[in-house]
Write a protein that holds these residues in place. Structure first.
Motif, short mmCIF file in Angstrom:
data_model
loop_
_atom_site.label_atom_id
_atom_site.label_comp_id
_atom_site.label_asym_id
_atom_site.label_seq_id
_atom_site.Cartn_x
_atom_site.Cartn_y
_atom_site.Cartn_z
N GLN A 1 0.83 -1.21 0.00
CA GLN A 1 0.00 0.00 0.00
C GLN A 1 0.86 1.27 0.00
OE1 GLN A 1 -3.28 0.22 2.70
NE2 GLN A 1 -4.00 -1.85 2.26
N VAL A 2 1.98 1.22 0.70
CA VAL A 2 2.88 2.37 0.74
C VAL A 2 3.42 2.66 -0.66
CG1 VAL A 2 5.22 3.05 1.47
CG2 VAL A 2 3.52 2.29 3.16
N ARG A 3 3.85 1.64 -1.36
CA ARG A 3 4.38 1.85 -2.71
C ARG A 3 3.31 2.36 -3.66
NH1 ARG A 3 8.76 -0.11 -4.85
NH2 ARG A 3 7.65 -0.99 -6.64
N ASP B 1 -15.78 10.34 -2.09
CA ASP B 1 -16.68 9.77 -3.09
C ASP B 1 -16.19 10.00 -4.51
OD1 ASP B 1 -17.07 12.46 -3.43
OD2 ASP B 1 -19.14 12.48 -2.71
N GLY B 2 -15.02 10.59 -4.64
CA GLY B 2 -14.47 10.80 -5.97
C GLY B 2 -14.88 12.11 -6.60
N THR B 3 -15.76 12.86 -5.94
CA THR B 3 -16.18 14.14 -6.51
C THR B 3 -15.60 15.29 -5.71
OG1 THR B 3 -18.21 13.99 -5.21
CG2 THR B 3 -18.30 13.20 -7.48
N SER B 4 -15.94 15.36 -4.43
CA SER B 4 -15.43 16.45 -3.60
C SER B 4 -14.04 16.14 -3.05
CB SER B 4 -16.39 16.72 -2.44
OG SER B 4 -16.59 15.55 -1.68
N ALA B 5 -13.62 14.89 -3.10
CA ALA B 5 -12.30 14.49 -2.62
C ALA B 5 -11.90 13.20 -3.30
CB ALA B 5 -12.30 14.31 -1.10
N VAL B 6 -10.60 12.99 -3.40
CA VAL B 6 -10.10 11.74 -3.97
C VAL B 6 -10.22 10.66 -2.90
CG1 VAL B 6 -8.06 10.55 -4.85
CG2 VAL B 6 -8.50 12.94 -5.48
N PRO B 7 -10.86 9.54 -3.20
CA PRO B 7 -10.98 8.48 -2.19
C PRO B 7 -9.63 7.82 -1.93
CG PRO B 7 -11.89 7.76 -4.29
CD PRO B 7 -11.55 9.21 -4.46
N LEU B 8 -9.39 7.53 -0.69
CA LEU B 8 -8.14 6.87 -0.30
C LEU B 8 -7.93 5.59 -1.09
CD1 LEU B 8 -5.68 6.54 1.62
CD2 LEU B 8 -7.24 5.40 3.20
N GLN B 9 -9.01 4.88 -1.36
CA GLN B 9 -8.90 3.60 -2.04
C GLN B 9 -8.23 3.73 -3.41
OE1 GLN B 9 -9.64 0.79 -0.45
NE2 GLN B 9 -8.78 -0.37 -2.17
N SER B 10 -8.44 4.88 -4.05
CA SER B 10 -7.84 5.05 -5.37
C SER B 10 -6.32 5.19 -5.28
CB SER B 10 -8.45 6.28 -6.07
OG SER B 10 -8.07 7.47 -5.42
N LEU B 11 -5.83 5.70 -4.15
CA LEU B 11 -4.38 5.81 -3.99
C LEU B 11 -3.75 4.43 -3.85
CD1 LEU B 11 -5.31 8.76 -3.20
CD2 LEU B 11 -3.32 8.80 -1.71
N ILE B 12 -4.33 3.61 -2.99
CA ILE B 12 -3.71 2.31 -2.74
C ILE B 12 -4.02 1.31 -3.85
CG2 ILE B 12 -3.59 2.66 -0.25
CD1 ILE B 12 -6.05 1.01 0.11
N ALA B 13 -4.84 1.73 -4.81
CA ALA B 13 -5.08 0.90 -5.99
C ALA B 13 -4.14 1.26 -7.13
CB ALA B 13 -6.53 1.03 -6.44
N THR B 14 -3.33 2.30 -6.96
CA THR B 14 -2.38 2.72 -7.99
C THR B 14 -1.32 1.64 -8.19
OG1 THR B 14 -2.71 5.02 -7.33
CG2 THR B 14 -0.78 4.54 -8.68
N THR B 15 -0.94 1.44 -9.43
CA THR B 15 0.12 0.48 -9.73
C THR B 15 1.47 1.18 -9.70
OG1 THR B 15 -1.36 -0.82 -11.13
CG2 THR B 15 1.01 -1.16 -11.41
#
Length: 354
Positions: free
Chosen positions: A81-83, A182-196
């Motif tokens: 997740q850190v990477r 929710d992806g509109t007013s803020a970037v969801p944390l889940q999208s960060l840790i889903a980054t490759t």
């Protein structure tokens, strides 16, 4: 004239034998210097994570209470997740001049983002939630954000921080990250840790040096606006290297030290001392959602009944409340002292009665 004398203090089986030179000056000052050299320290905090993720990937590193149980991350999961989060930060242009600001309290998400930033040379500033949640004018928070010019700002939940985010909205160009975004007013944390993550993360990690700024920790602001204190990687790693050489029992704790800890990561005690102690020694940190305050210490006691620490950290007020509980709860007392090998306080003087 200054006179020199050598002292050897009594040996303690849990700690290194102190060996010091004491220089007594004519003005009454006594200068103490250790005769034990400091061994080589890790290059950066990321080396600790990389080491334990390779050697004990399935060991619990971080855990927090959810409902009746604990949920957590192993060292291997934390590294992944850190990477991922680090890759997102690099893609967003975060760097030495565009740090990460964290407004929320201790949590697994907070830890992952802070480690991700440090992993690739992005300074992180954990700001006490009081400046966001208790202030009415947010004056000090506004001053901090102006000074930081952050590239990203994290809040665990957007709604409680909405007034604070509104107060600083015109002062920054940061991306807001929310644990419940929710992806509109803020970037969801889940999208960060889903980054490759790609090779850019490895390059950035390799470029981190002991002189790289790891954190900007704010002073209390009791004498004016809070000031950002620079913490380099070397400051963090050499401190833990010294601790490891002095607290020799840390090497003898099977599975690494376990702590159940509430102390905030916006201060050096909870962050640079406690959090980094666990990370550098490959231990487990159970994040305590309680604190020594009315209505909240029961949570801390419930957590101590659930997990037995090997080292217990607190402030004097916490020990005052803990002693009262231990005196009246035989089971808690026996469980607590069955595992605790070291008790440590800071932040204020400990009254003699405690």
């Amino acid at each position: 004239m200054a006179s020199a004398e050598r002292q050897i203090l009594p040996v303690n089986s849990m700690f290194a034998e102190p060996a010091i030179d004491a220089v007594r000056r004519d003005d009454g000052a006594i200068i103490l210097r250790s005769r034990t050299p400091l061994a080589a320290a890790a290059r950066c905090s990321g080396e600790w994570l990389e080491h334990w993720a390779r050697s004990v990937p399935d060991r619990t590193f971080l855990a927090e209470r959810r409902g009746d149980g604990w949920t957590g991350l192993t060292y291997g999961e934390t590294r992944a997740q850190v990477r991922a989060a680090a890759a997102w930060m690099l893609a967003q242009g975060l760097g030495p001049d565009r740090p990460l600001a964290i407004l929320s309290d201790n949590s697994i998400a907070h830890a992952v983002l802070a480690l991700a930033a440090q992993h690739v040379g992005v300074p992180v500033s954990a700001i006490s939630p009081a400046y966001s949640l208790m202030s009415t004018d947010h004056e000090k928070l506004r001053a901090m954000i102006r000074l930081l010019d952050p590239g990203a700002i994290f809040v665990a939940q957007r709604a409680p921080f909405a007034p604070a985010l509104s107060a600083i909205e015109s002062l920054h160009r940061a991306t807001i990250i929310a644990g419940d975004g929710d992806g509109t007013s803020a970037v969801p944390l889940q999208s960060l840790i889903a980054t490759t993550p790609g090779p850019e993360v490895d390059r950035a990690f390799a470029a981190v040096t002991p002189d790289t700024v790891a954190k900007l920790l704010f002073t209390s602001g009791s004498t004016g606006q809070p000031k950002a204190v620079i913490n380099t990687q070397r400051m963090m790693t050499t401190s833990q290297q010294a601790k490891a050489q002095l607290w020799t029992f840390l090497r003898e704790v099977e599975g690494g030290p376990v702590i159940v800890d509430w102390l905030p990561w916006s201060h050096t005690f909870g962050a640079n001392h406690n959090f980094n102690l666990v990370l550098s020694q490959g231990g487990s940190l159970y994040i305590d959602g309680g604190k020594p305050a009315p209505g909240l210490f029961d949570t801390s006691l419930a957590n101590l009944r659930s997990k037995v620490p090997t080292i217990y950290f607190n402030v004097p007020r916490g020990f005052d409340m803990l002693i009262a509980a231990l005196k009246t709860d035989d089971d808690l007392r026996q469980q607590f002292f069955s595992g605790v090998r070291c008790i440590f306080y800071a932040a204020a003087a400990l009254p003699q009665n405690l």
